[in-house]
Design an enzyme around this catalytic site. Structure first.
Site, mmCIF file in Angstrom:
data_model
loop_
_atom_site.group_PDB
_atom_site.id
_atom_site.type_symbol
_atom_site.label_atom_id
_atom_site.label_comp_id
_atom_site.label_asym_id
_atom_site.label_seq_id
_atom_site.Cartn_x
_atom_site.Cartn_y
_atom_site.Cartn_z
ATOM 1 N N GLU A 215 -1.200 -9.157 6.003
ATOM 2 C CA GLU A 215 0.033 -9.508 5.310
ATOM 3 C C GLU A 215 0.419 -10.927 5.720
ATOM 4 O O GLU A 215 0.209 -11.875 4.966
ATOM 5 C CB GLU A 215 1.163 -8.527 5.635
ATOM 6 C CG GLU A 215 2.442 -8.854 4.862
ATOM 7 C CD GLU A 215 3.668 -8.118 5.389
ATOM 8 O OE1 GLU A 215 4.597 -7.909 4.604
ATOM 9 O OE2 GLU A 215 3.690 -7.777 6.578
ATOM 10 N N ASP A 294 10.308 -1.263 4.195
ATOM 11 C CA ASP A 294 11.648 -1.174 4.770
ATOM 12 C C ASP A 294 12.695 -1.331 3.666
ATOM 13 O O ASP A 294 13.248 -2.419 3.481
ATOM 14 C CB ASP A 294 11.863 -2.269 5.823
ATOM 15 C CG ASP A 294 10.935 -2.142 7.015
ATOM 16 O OD1 ASP A 294 11.094 -1.161 7.768
ATOM 17 O OD2 ASP A 294 10.059 -3.007 7.185
#
Length: 354
Positions: A215, A294
């Site tokens: 990422e 999240d």
């Protein structure tokens, strides 16, 4: 003679199936990050915690973590949110609400990641903290009908010895709801290979290795997850798109990447939703499990990741159904649960659109 024009017919979009009704599995959701914004505010008030303005405005915070300062700000906000979880009631509320949100998004199976060291000081230690989470998960699963299991995640910003302690803890509870072992936080800090012994403890006991990679760091971080940690799944993994050889390897070995498109954009990994290389991974045959990461900080939950694939990448209902199948097959759900969810995907696709 004046020409009379026929009234124009409104252009209608083709009917689309409701993605919240599409059965799916959710394999990349962090414990604190699953909290509802309203719950964050209520728990902060309950415990007298003063939240940063970025968390108390009612809107997702503006984030960008591609430099060290940006990641520090993201981590500071996450730590502030975690500080409101102070007692058993808070933990149980978070888990029950997460299960309700999963059910509303069509998720029939959730594997939630938790680092119990974050909650241990207020909950009596590592063992009581994990046992509370597991008990809350079992209760919420029975009440919601969503199958829920736990991945214990180590923090790569801490010493590898801490990760070994967590790996042994995860193994101890492998028959009580823990199914995997992860490694989270900034991939640019704390090399994956430094945690190889912790992952060996976990995988030797039959737990899935599911570290973060690919990422904030590039393809080499994914290779290290595979080569050094024996990863069976990769958290994120989206930057495999930068390496044709790595794409082939992931596809050939059928290693599922837990791709979180909304968080990729929120953290500045990609500038726009259409820049996230979902199509490239999909066309290369890399299995994907879309995840919300999240939602508290990024502002979108699971079904919205599928909406993003539809809206910005042109995924058809047939392709979206295949993404859902990949998430289910990449999960650790028992075969009967996988079979039921896969049958539900087929039924969703056979139902008329609109």
């Amino acid at each position: 003679m004046e020409q009379v024009l026929a009234p124009s017919r409104p252009v209608t979009e083709p009917a689309q199936r409701d993605l919240r009704l599409l059965p799916k599995a959710h394999l990349h959701l962090h414990f604190t990050g699953s909290m509802r914004p309203a719950t964050l505010m209520e728990l902060a008030d309950k415990h007298g915690v003063r939240l940063p303005e970025a968390l108390s405005s009612g809107e997702p915070p503006k984030l960008r973590a591609t430099d060290e300062r940006g990641w520090f700000r993201f981590q500071r906000l996450y730590d502030s949110a975690r500080s409101v979880l102070r007692d058993e009631e808070d933990i149980r509320r978070l888990v029950h609400e997460a299960a309700e949100d999963e059910r509303a998004d069509g998720s029939g199976w959730l594997e939630i990641q938790v680092d119990p060291t974050s909650y241990a000081p207020r909950l009596g230690g590592l063992i009581p903290a994990l046992e509370l989470v597991l008990d809350a998960v079992d209760e919420a699963s029975r009440m919601s009908g969503v199958g829920i299991r736990v991945l214990v995640a180590a923090n790569r910003m801490k010493h590898p010895l801490d990760a070994r302690t967590l790996a042994r803890l995860a193994v101890r509870y492998a028959d009580q709801g823990v199914v995997g072992f992860g490694l989270s936080n900034d991939e640019r800090r704390g090399l994956a290979r430094d945690f190889d012994r912790a992952f060996r403890i976990a995988t030797d006991a039959g737990l899935l290795a599911a570290p973060h990679g690919g990422e904030l760091a590039g393809p080499s971080s994914i290779r290290s997850c595979l080569d050094d940690l024996g990863a069976g799944r990769v958290g994120h993994g989206v930057r495999a798109a930068e390496s044709p050889a790595l794409l082939r390897r992931l596809a050939e070995d059928q290693v599922t990447c837990e791709v979180c498109p909304a968080s990729n954009v929120a953290l500045g990994v990609y500038e726009h939703p259409q820049d996230v290389p979902l199509r490239r991974l999909f066309d290369a045959g890399v299995p994907m499990a879309l995840g919300a990461d999240d939602p508290l900080l990024f502002g979108s939950r699971l079904a919205e990741q599928y909406e993003l694939a539809r809206e910005h990448h042109g995924f058809t209902d047939e392709e979206l159904a295949e993404l859902a199948r990949q998430s289910i097959r990449g999960s650790l759900a028992p075969e009967p649960v996988q079979g039921r969810l896969l049958a539900g995907v087929d039924a969703w696709l056979e139902a008329p659109a609109g």
